[in-house]
Design a protein around this motif. Structure first.
Motif, PDB file in Angstrom:
ATOM      1  N   LEU A 179       0.844  -1.208   0.000  1.00  0.00           N
ATOM      2  CA  LEU A 179       0.000   0.000   0.000  1.00  0.00           C
ATOM      3  C   LEU A 179       0.872   1.247   0.000  1.00  0.00           C
ATOM      4  CD1 LEU A 179      -3.081   0.751   0.385  1.00  0.00           C
ATOM      5  CD2 LEU A 179      -2.531   1.031   2.808  1.00  0.00           C
ATOM      6  N   ARG A 238      -1.632  -0.674  -6.336  1.00  0.00           N
ATOM      7  CA  ARG A 238      -3.065  -0.393  -6.330  1.00  0.00           C
ATOM      8  C   ARG A 238      -3.891  -1.531  -6.923  1.00  0.00           C
ATOM      9  NH1 ARG A 238      -1.443   2.351  -3.084  1.00  0.00           N
ATOM     10  NH2 ARG A 238      -1.527   4.610  -2.853  1.00  0.00           N
ATOM     11  N   LYS A 280      -8.037  -2.265   2.520  1.00  0.00           N
ATOM     12  CA  LYS A 280      -7.396  -0.956   2.336  1.00  0.00           C
ATOM     13  C   LYS A 280      -7.580  -0.335   0.954  1.00  0.00           C
ATOM     14  CE  LYS A 280      -5.936  -1.027   6.427  1.00  0.00           C
ATOM     15  NZ  LYS A 280      -6.789  -0.340   7.390  1.00  0.00           N
ATOM     16  N   PRO A 296      -9.972   0.001  -1.261  1.00  0.00           N
ATOM     17  CA  PRO A 296     -11.083   0.921  -1.578  1.00  0.00           C
ATOM     18  C   PRO A 296     -10.828   2.355  -1.098  1.00  0.00           C
ATOM     19  CG  PRO A 296     -11.937  -1.154  -0.770  1.00  0.00           C
ATOM     20  CD  PRO A 296     -10.442  -1.201  -0.560  1.00  0.00           C
ATOM     21  N   LYS A 297     -10.002   2.517  -0.080  1.00  0.00           N
ATOM     22  CA  LYS A 297      -9.725   3.874   0.431  1.00  0.00           C
ATOM     23  C   LYS A 297      -8.817   4.668  -0.512  1.00  0.00           C
ATOM     24  CE  LYS A 297      -9.546   2.182   5.194  1.00  0.00           C
ATOM     25  NZ  LYS A 297     -10.808   2.477   5.820  1.00  0.00           N
ATOM     26  N   VAL A 298      -8.096   3.948  -1.380  1.00  0.00           N
ATOM     27  CA  VAL A 298      -7.158   4.642  -2.268  1.00  0.00           C
ATOM     28  C   VAL A 298      -7.480   4.405  -3.750  1.00  0.00           C
ATOM     29  CG1 VAL A 298      -5.243   4.709  -0.612  1.00  0.00           C
ATOM     30  CG2 VAL A 298      -5.514   2.700  -2.082  1.00  0.00           C
ATOM     31  N   GLY A 299      -8.680   3.893  -4.008  1.00  0.00           N
ATOM     32  CA  GLY A 299      -9.094   3.694  -5.402  1.00  0.00           C
ATOM     33  C   GLY A 299      -8.478   2.485  -6.069  1.00  0.00           C
ATOM     34  N   GLY A 300      -7.908   1.591  -5.271  1.00  0.00           N
ATOM     35  CA  GLY A 300      -7.304   0.377  -5.835  1.00  0.00           C
ATOM     36  C   GLY A 300      -8.267  -0.790  -5.776  1.00  0.00           C
TER      37      GLY A 300
END
Lengths: 287, 575
Positions: free
Chosen positions: B211, B216, B236, B238-242
């Motif tokens: 991460l 991603r 994790k 979904p929080k960073v668009g991955g």
């Protein structure tokens, strides 16, 4: 806007003269131009075999990968950059033999990818062995006494797996094929265009004339309803899979639009730095 | 007073053994102890004996202890299977409910405690683990407050009442033990330093490292002991668009990973031995097409399905020599959970810098055991995306021409472009190819391309080997992966007896650090290579890659990690 010419390159395909794949290549190039694509926004991902070479014959980004794996590579590309027009391509052995598992799951997943299979009912590049779509009784290098296995019917498998867009073409009817590929490219979801593309060197049974004799063109049947899965399956069974045209199409949300947190802007364009705040939040879970 | 303590809880799988161990370990970690938690589990989900062993120490001890001090038993099997591990004078705390029978002929302290009964009185039978924790706390001289902050964090969202009833259950355990002679002077635990540290397993650290490195996309197929990496990133990404995609098989996992990396996104996959075998052909594709990708291999008992939930280090040959033909490859082997984090970031940087597959290998003990780790540093996260084509380079490509993706350069590394970039159109193929990616069989180009790929990484990578101990030791012990903790501990005992010892830890297997290892081997009188496999893979790799000198092996391949005394006794024989 790019013209057909811009999707062409200087490479002379290593296909035999008269190979059905020439028309498939031309139809893809025409369809890309007609749908307003630019070469740099297209990725053609192929497997191995004669037809697998196609990614090298279209002027666009492309990967000539390994046998049977065009679809997962293509899905990786699409996930990374959803703005790309991703076309996966290969032959019947590649797609329905070694790659059949990936095909079933690509159908199930429904990413916005167009899959074009050049189906000649034989293994060509390895010089004429029986393929998963070779007919029962088919005599060939690996089945000298006749094929004791039954043929897999791609359209039947696709419908059975729950595909949301299915079309079939014949490489001599380049206009219909172009139209089908256009529609498949524009379709927001997984689409299969299975093309009967004869092998003039090794398949002496399923020749151009043989296909002409057996294929039923659904374009000529006004009563045919391509929105009805049961009717589509009935037609495929009735024609022993040898029908062309748009066989089935339904609306379904593509995989990319169902991913939680997945953004409209492609991941590849996003800043990948993890914020200090989120990092600290992650650490807290381990305290 | 004890400097360190070994504690185990056992029962049937599915009856909260994990959570009991977790609470005990996390609470002590919060009080500044170094904790190591090793789960024993079988290849089944419910039923069957399972246990969670926790080592608590005032020093870094990433290893199981030789002997057990305290055993918590939720059933008779736990006593029957585990009592032999207890040291003389050790403690068993058993639930009264199953009418426990003490092991015969052992010098131990046996406490029958109404764990379930007290739990029911406090509100619910499921809190028997809390009563057991209270009973343990009493033996160690720890107050109930040791658990308070953790219990609050865990249960406050369910209401203060739930927090209170759990604390009541803990107190009941403490009180009962006090009244029944459970306060034992020699079990007093030295206080921890109170420093706040993390408690996590190698797989978590790999997930977090990915991460932080900007990965991603993770296509993966579940397999023990690798699945936690994907499970971590599923939470994790979904929080960073991955996105984590659970693929149909390992071949799809690796080829999708290659596709995503080709298209410009840092992507990884994680697997274990059988999955790694399936991925081999595609790893060759990544090497041939110079596509970066990171593959995590969490080694487990092999061959074939082997022992899926047991520890081993036997994929080293496969990882190094696994694909057909000859491709460049980097293989990293972290030794601790902390290194799993930082080296995963390195893995992504190397993958893009050298445009090749990077394999990060762990073993089951490193992947799944939880350990105390110093706080990970945000400022040490560096992202190096390597040689990406500049806008000028792209603009210089004429319309209709192809970009030289495989351009011959001085350092053998060519500029990368991603689909979608104008001017960058080129062809990628697993077939031998020209600078623009066109298939070729030209002998001269073939030779040049092979040289280009194979010479991208030159010399050793930094920190390939670490060393501790005497400069010219009588005995040098060499290890890889999770054996680091047991080797350190064994050598510490020998050093305390006046023996001259050294420990070299190998952290990079490709490019193999022959020169550095040779330097250490030359300085030592005797050399022992300690590893968890049957054929001595690390030793043979050293010989294969040209390390000269007499090398001895210590091997263990019964599915369990080493205990410190096993290495200690073996080494002692060598003096």
């Amino acid at each position: 806007m790019a013209t057909v010419k811009e999707f062409r390159n200087e490479v002379r395909p290593n296909w035999c003269p008269g190979c059905g794949d020439f028309s498939v290549q031309a139809a893809i190039q025409r369809a890309l131009a007609n749908t307003g694509r630019e070469p740099e926004n297209v990725a053609v991902i192929s497997g191995i075999g004669c037809s697998g070479r196609i990614s090298g014959y279209i002027h666009s980004y492309g990967v000539h990968a390994i046998h049977g794996r065009a679809l997962p590579v293509a899905q990786g590309v699409k996930l990374a950059n959803r703005n790309l027009t991703v076309i996966a391509a290969g032959g019947d052995g590649d797609g329905f033999g070694i790659g059949l598992n990936h095909f079933m799951h690509a159908v199930r997943r429904n990413m916005d990818i167009t899959y074009i299979v050049m189906d000649n009912q034989i293994y060509g590049l390895t010089k004429g062995q029986t393929s998963p779509t070779s007919a029962h009784g088919f005599k060939n290098k690996t089945t000298p006494e006749g094929n004791i296995e039954h043929a897999l019917t791609p359209a039947q498998v696709a419908l059975g797996a729950g595909i949301s867009f299915l079309a079939q073409g014949f490489s001599t009817d380049i206009n219909q094929l172009t139209r089908l590929i256009e529609e498949a490219i524009n379709y927001k979801g997984f689409s299969l265009v299975n093309v009967f593309s004869p092998c003039v060197t090794f398949n002496k049974i399923n020749t151009y004339d043989w296909y002409k004799e057996h294929i039923v063109n659904l374009d000529n049947d006004e009563s045919y309803d391509s929105g009805n899965r049961a009717a589509a399956m009935a037609k495929v069974v009735e024609t022993n899979g040898l029908c062309t045209g748009l066989i089935f199409k339904e609306d379904r949300v593509a995989y990319e639009d169902l991913i939680p947190g997945y953004k409209q802007e492609p991941i590849v364009n996003q800043d990948i730095t993890l914020s200090r705040e989120l990092f600290n939040q992650c650490l807290k879970e381990f305290a | 007073m004890l400097e360190q303590l070994s504690w185990k809880v056992g029962g049937q799988q599915g009856e909260g053994i994990d959570s009991t161990g977790e609470i005990f370990a996390t609470a002590l970690n919060r009080h500044g102890y170094f904790v190591y938690g090793y789960r024993h589990f079988s290849s089944r989900i419910k039923g069957g004996h399972t246990n969670y062993k926790i080592r608590v120490s005032t020093k870094v001890r990433p290893a199981n202890a030789d002997k057990l001090d305290i055993l918590i038993a939720f059933d008779q099997e736990t006593i029957d299977f585990n009592a032999h591990e207890l040291r003389s004078g050790g403690v068993i705390i058993a639930d009264e409910k199953f009418k426990p029978v003490a092991p015969e002929g052992m010098d131990i302290r046996f406490f029958v405690v109404p764990l379930t009964k007290f739990a029911e009185e406090a509100g619910s039978a499921i809190m028997k683990n809390m009563v057991a924790l209270g009973a343990s706390a009493c033996v160690l001289g720890l107050p109930a407050t040791t658990f308070e902050s953790l219990i609050t964090d865990m249960f406050l969202r369910k209401g203060q009442k739930v927090v209170d009833s759990n604390m009541t259950a803990i107190s009941k355990g403490i009180e009962f033990m006090k009244e029944n002679g459970g306060e034992i002077e020699e079990f007093r635990l030295q206080p921890g330093d109170g420093k706040q540290r993390l408690f996590l397993m190698g797989n978590d650290a790999i997930g977090l490292g990915a991460l932080a490195a900007g990965a991603r996309i993770m296509p993966a197929y579940p397999i023990t002991p690798a699945s936690d990496v994907m499970e971590y990133l599923i939470k994790k990404f979904p929080k960073v668009g991955g996105h984590v995609i659970q693929t149909e098989d390992e071949i799809a996992a690796i080829t999708m990973t290659i596709g995503a990396n080709y298209a410009g996104v840092r992507a990884l996959t994680a697997t274990s031995g059988p999955g790694l075998s399936l991925m081999m052909e595609a790893i060759g594709l990544a090497g041939m097409t110079e596509t970066p990708c990171v593959i995590v291999d969490t080694q487990r008992g092999g061959p074939s399905t082997g022992m899926p939930t047991k520890h081993e280090q036997s994929d080293m040959y496969a990882v190094l020599f696994g694909t057909h033909g000859e491709i460049p490859k980097i293989v990293l082997a972290p030794a601790t959970a902390e290194e799993c984090f930082y080296m995963t970031i390195d893995a992504f940087n190397y993958a893009e810098k050298y445009q090749l597959p990077v394999l990060l290998i762990t073993d089951l003990a490193l992947s799944l055991a939880k350990q105390t780790v110093e706080p990970l540093e945000y400022d040490r996260i560096v992202i190096d995306r390597g040689n990406l084509a500049t806008p000028e380079q792209l603009a210089a490509v004429e319309d209709g021409k192809l970009f030289k993706r495989y351009e011959f350069t001085k350092d053998n590394i060519s500029p990368r472009v991603f689909p979608g970039q104008k001017g960058g159109v080129h062809h990628v193929t697993g077939v031998e190819h020209t600078e623009v990616g066109r298939p070729t069989e030209d002998a001269t180009i073939r030779t040049k391309m092979m040289n280009k790929r194979l010479n991208k990484v030159q010399g050793e990578l930094p920190n390939s080997v670490s060393y501790t101990g005497d400069e010219n030791p009588d005995l040098l012990v060499i290890g890889v992966g999770s054996t680091i903790g047991v080797i350190d501990e064994a050598l510490e005992r020998l050093a305390a007896e006046g023996k001259s010892v050294g420990h070299a830890q190998v952290r990079v297997l490709s490019p193999f650090p022959t020169e550095t290892l040779q330097k250490y081997v030359d300085k030592a009188k005797k050399v022992l290579v300690v590893e968890n496999n049957a054929t001595g893979q690390l030793k043979h790799l050293m010989q294969f890659f040209g390390v000269k000198g007499e090398l001895q092996s210590q091997l263990k391949y019964d599915g369990n990690p080493y205990l410190p005394h096993e290495i200690y006794s073996h080494c002692k024989e060598l003096f």
